[in-house]
Enzyme design. Structure first.
Site, short mmCIF file in Angstrom:
data_model
loop_
_atom_site.label_atom_id
_atom_site.label_comp_id
_atom_site.label_asym_id
_atom_site.label_seq_id
_atom_site.Cartn_x
_atom_site.Cartn_y
_atom_site.Cartn_z
N ASN A 183 40.16 -55.39 -35.51
CA ASN A 183 40.59 -54.95 -36.38
C ASN A 183 39.62 -53.60 -36.23
OD1 ASN A 183 42.26 -57.23 -38.62
ND2 ASN A 183 40.43 -57.97 -37.45
N GLU A 184 41.12 -52.23 -36.26
CA GLU A 184 40.59 -51.59 -35.43
C GLU A 184 40.53 -50.21 -36.28
OE1 GLU A 184 38.30 -49.77 -33.38
OE2 GLU A 184 39.20 -51.17 -30.95
N PRO A 185 40.28 -49.06 -36.61
CA PRO A 185 40.29 -48.28 -37.65
C PRO A 185 42.43 -47.85 -37.88
CG PRO A 185 38.74 -46.92 -36.83
CD PRO A 185 38.99 -48.53 -35.75
N SER A 187 43.01 -50.46 -40.02
CA SER A 187 44.02 -52.16 -40.33
C SER A 187 43.62 -51.78 -41.57
CB SER A 187 42.81 -52.90 -39.61
OG SER A 187 42.35 -53.15 -37.94
N THR A 202 36.48 -48.23 -28.67
CA THR A 202 36.07 -50.32 -28.07
C THR A 202 35.96 -50.49 -26.65
OG1 THR A 202 36.95 -50.67 -30.14
CG2 THR A 202 36.83 -52.70 -29.29
#
Length: 448
Positions: A183-185, A187, A202
């Site tokens: 869940n990347e920035p 999300s 990532t």
């Protein structure tokens, strides 16, 4: 002379840390900047073993009641110590996993499930192949599902978790972007299992596992933040100084979709498990004088005054009594009576570390300098985390050491092969070959 230097180094190496509370009241005081519970262990190994025993205790408690234990599992380097301890407990202490149902957080997409880089392979390799869990109770996202079927697949994965009443415990790592799972920035708190594009950072962090950035998948299937939130208990682990800045953001700053891990502040049973390097930016570790008393030895005096200078953007000798009092350092002021006395002590301390002879000046009284004068010429080993870091960070020092006749060696801690994309390397080699042929140079070069 040497005794003075060794004593100073000893003070730095053995400086007392103040992160461990002595009782519940002290814990409330020391952790007042932290918005979630966090335990700091001396080493990652000790932290991982603690987490493994928490998992084992849950499995046993569920088994005693003839209940299934539903675990959410993570991958990557962070949980390796946990899985190693669980395997040990299974083999040496008879811990059974027959009542355990697992759901993994994520998988790269697209990804061959038998590939050494896949999380399906990883989980078999480090855990599932070494314990007695029934294969039908293992659930890892499928990196080979078709693009047309991926939406339905993610919905079914989410529904399957719900069919078991949700996760009893979810273990997490934290990425340097603040991601949990993938869940990347950006999300959202209510996000569910889905396909997500990976952040550039990532992918760079994963490049070493794929032997090049261009080989890292650009997407992944991941449980959503909302899926993780439905777990009854969440344990987030972080090891190493590389995670320290993001740990501070997640623990001490407000909730934000730019740091998805910060959403965990809303969970009613969450715990961070850290080693000292990963906790190094937390207030109780980095500025303990702001949350309690400190024994003011040479190390902490220097650390506090340098911190104050940076915060106020003032030189050491310009700090005033009010500067100390207004920034939580009145205790230090009380020890020395005035800002002037503290300032002079630290100024002299720092000044004595400055020298034009980084290897020590022969036949000189350098008793206050960081390096001994004798022997005059030394063998110097410089560790560089990446080719070129040595020159960029301390090229001048390296040149000075060589000029002063020291024997200097550089140890590179990575081959550097992932820093340059394959196509760039091939293009450069093609140029070298073309140049060699044009200028009729050594035949061996032409065979590159």
């Amino acid at each position: 002379m040497e005794n003075q230097i060794l004593q100073f180094r000893g003070e730095l190496d053995e400086a007392k840390l103040y992160y461990q509370p002595s009782d519940e009241f002290d814990k409330t005081v020391k952790t007042r900047y932290e918005k979630m519970p966090a335990d700091i262990f001396a080493t990652a190994e000790k932290g991982a073993k603690w987490v493994a025993h928490e998992i084992a205790n849950l499995i046993k408690a569920k088994a005693e009641n003839n209940d299934s234990c539903v675990l959410g599992l993570a991958t990557g380097a962070t949980p390796l110590g946990v899985y190693a301890e669980l395997v040990r407990m299974h083999k040496e202490e008879g811990l059974s996993f027959k009542n355990v149902i697992t759901f993994n957080l994520d998988e790269y997409y697209p990804m061959n499930n038998k590939s050494a880089q896949s999380y399906n392979y990883y989980m078999d390799d480090v855990l599932f192949n070494h314990i007695d869990i029934p294969r039908e109770q293992i659930n890892v996202p499928d990196g080979e599902v078709s693009k047309e079927g991926i939406f339905n697949y993610c919905s079914e994965y989410e529904a399957k978790i719900d069919s078991f009443g949700g996760l009893d415990m979810q273990i997490l790592g934290i990425g340097r972007t603040g991601h949990i799972g993938f869940n990347e920035p950006g999300s959202q708190l209510d996000s569910k299992t889905r396909l997500i594009m990976l952040d550039a950072l990532t992918r760079r962090d994963a490049a070493k596992d794929f032997n090049g950035l261009n080989k890292v998948p650009k997407a992944a299937i991941t449980m959503g933040v909302g899926t993780i939130f439905k777990a009854k208990r969440v344990i987030l682990m972080a090891w190493g100084e590389g995670k320290a800045p993001i740990v501070k953001k997640a623990l001490e700053e407000g909730q934000s979709d730019s740091v998805p891990a910060s959403y965990l502040q809303r969970h009613n049973d969450v715990q961070f498990v850290l080693d000292v390097p990963a906790a190094n930016e937390l207030t109780r570790v980095k500025q303990p004088w702001l949350v309690g008393s400190v024994e003011w030895d040479r190390y902490w005096i220097r650390k506090a005054v340098v911190w104050l200078c940076n915060k106020l953007e003032k030189p050491v000798l310009k700090l005033t009594n009010r500067d100390y009092n207004d920034n939580g350092l009145s205790e230090l002021l009380a020890w020395y009576g005035s800002a002037y006395e503290v300032n002079i002590k630290v100024f002299n301390d720092l000044q004595h570390t400055i020298t034009g002879w980084p290897g020590g000046k022969p036949n000189a009284d350098d008793s206050n300098r960081p390096e001994r004068a004798e022997p005059g010429q030394k063998k110097v080993l410089v560790f560089s985390p990446h080719p070129d870091d040595d020159v960029i960070s301390m090229g001048g020092t390296l040149k000075r050491l060589v000029d002063q006749s020291h024997e200097v060696h550089v140890a590179y801690q990575t081959s550097g092969n992932i820093a340059v994309a394959d196509d760039e390397a091939i293009r450069y080699l093609s140029f070298v070959k073309s140049f060699a042929q044009t200028h009729d140079t050594n035949e061996a070069i032409c065979q590159v």
